[in-house]
Design a protein around this motif. Sequence first.
Motif, short mmCIF file in Angstrom:
data_model
loop_
_atom_site.label_atom_id
_atom_site.label_comp_id
_atom_site.label_asym_id
_atom_site.label_seq_id
_atom_site.Cartn_x
_atom_site.Cartn_y
_atom_site.Cartn_z
N ALA A 132 0.84 -1.20 0.00
CA ALA A 132 0.00 0.00 0.00
C ALA A 132 0.87 1.26 0.00
O ALA A 132 0.63 2.20 -0.77
CB ALA A 132 -0.94 0.00 1.20
N LEU A 133 1.90 1.25 0.83
CA LEU A 133 2.79 2.41 0.89
C LEU A 133 3.62 2.57 -0.38
O LEU A 133 3.93 3.69 -0.78
CB LEU A 133 3.70 2.32 2.11
N LEU A 134 3.98 1.47 -1.00
CA LEU A 134 4.72 1.55 -2.26
C LEU A 134 3.86 2.25 -3.31
O LEU A 134 4.36 3.07 -4.09
CB LEU A 134 5.13 0.15 -2.73
N GLY A 135 2.56 1.96 -3.29
CA GLY A 135 1.65 2.68 -4.19
C GLY A 135 1.65 4.17 -3.91
O GLY A 135 1.67 4.99 -4.84
N VAL A 136 1.65 4.54 -2.63
CA VAL A 136 1.71 5.96 -2.26
C VAL A 136 3.02 6.57 -2.77
O VAL A 136 3.02 7.65 -3.38
CB VAL A 136 1.58 6.16 -0.73
N VAL A 137 4.13 5.87 -2.54
CA VAL A 137 5.44 6.37 -2.97
C VAL A 137 5.45 6.60 -4.48
O VAL A 137 5.91 7.65 -4.96
CB VAL A 137 6.56 5.38 -2.57
N LEU A 138 4.94 5.64 -5.24
CA LEU A 138 4.93 5.78 -6.69
C LEU A 138 4.05 6.94 -7.13
O LEU A 138 4.42 7.69 -8.05
CB LEU A 138 4.48 4.47 -7.34
N LEU A 139 2.91 7.11 -6.51
CA LEU A 139 2.01 8.20 -6.88
C LEU A 139 2.59 9.58 -6.56
O LEU A 139 2.60 10.47 -7.40
CB LEU A 139 0.65 8.04 -6.18
N VAL A 140 3.07 9.75 -5.34
CA VAL A 140 3.52 11.08 -4.93
C VAL A 140 4.88 11.45 -5.51
O VAL A 140 5.24 12.63 -5.53
CB VAL A 140 3.50 11.28 -3.39
N ASN A 141 5.63 10.48 -5.98
CA ASN A 141 6.91 10.78 -6.60
C ASN A 141 6.83 10.76 -8.12
O ASN A 141 7.84 10.91 -8.80
CB ASN A 141 7.98 9.79 -6.11
N GLY A 142 5.61 10.58 -8.64
CA GLY A 142 5.42 10.60 -10.08
C GLY A 142 5.61 12.01 -10.64
O GLY A 142 5.54 13.00 -9.90
N PRO A 143 5.82 12.10 -11.93
CA PRO A 143 6.09 13.42 -12.53
C PRO A 143 4.95 14.43 -12.35
O PRO A 143 5.21 15.62 -12.17
CB PRO A 143 6.32 13.11 -14.01
N ARG A 144 3.72 13.98 -12.39
CA ARG A 144 2.58 14.91 -12.26
C ARG A 144 2.58 15.56 -10.88
O ARG A 144 2.45 16.78 -10.74
CB ARG A 144 1.27 14.20 -12.51
N MET A 145 2.71 14.75 -9.82
CA MET A 145 2.68 15.31 -8.46
C MET A 145 3.93 16.12 -8.17
O MET A 145 3.83 17.17 -7.53
CB MET A 145 2.53 14.19 -7.42
N ARG A 146 5.05 15.69 -8.64
CA ARG A 146 6.28 16.47 -8.42
C ARG A 146 6.18 17.83 -9.08
O ARG A 146 6.58 18.84 -8.50
CB ARG A 146 7.50 15.69 -8.90
N ALA A 147 5.63 17.86 -10.29
CA ALA A 147 5.48 19.14 -10.98
C ALA A 147 4.44 20.02 -10.28
O ALA A 147 4.63 21.23 -10.15
CB ALA A 147 5.07 18.89 -12.43
N LEU A 148 3.37 19.41 -9.81
CA LEU A 148 2.30 20.16 -9.15
C LEU A 148 2.81 20.83 -7.87
O LEU A 148 2.49 21.99 -7.60
CB LEU A 148 1.13 19.23 -8.82
N PHE A 149 3.60 20.10 -7.09
CA PHE A 149 4.05 20.63 -5.80
C PHE A 149 5.47 21.21 -5.84
O PHE A 149 6.01 21.54 -4.79
CB PHE A 149 3.95 19.54 -4.73
#
Length: 147
Positions: free
Chosen positions: A127-144
């Motif tokens: 579950a946490l690996l999914g969170v890691v992949l989502l929040v470190n993805g290019p879309r979220m990194r660019a957004l924040f």
Amino acid sequence: MTEKTKTALAFRVEDLTHPRSLKALRSAKRLAGGYLAISVLTLAAIIVMRDDASVVNDAVWVRGTIVVASAMLTFAFAARTARGSRGAYRRLRIASGVMVVAIACIIALPGTFPMWMKIEQGVCGLALLGVVLLVNGPRMRALFAAK
């Protein structure tokens, strides 16, 4: 919108409400919520099985308690990230990454934890690996990203 809110949200609201951003944020929050639910259920199981020393030892008690606390923080970070908090996003990235590494160590340690807890930690890790992949993805990194 207050001045403090404008400063905390250093990106356009349209970016945060973009369907792909919403989906990623919602998914991260759900995964963090699943991690919290599994952790609380595990602590309840530890309490129920406390009289069986072969199933619940001191390490299980300590780890179970720490995991619930970290899961509560992770869920809070995910919820605040979904509302656009850059600080919560940073904390979510760090906490989820650190916990994935800690879980990998727990699973790899021979003899300290019973197999049932290693399996539970593996599920939490996924579950946490999914969170890691989502929040470190290019879309979220660019957004924040700091502008």
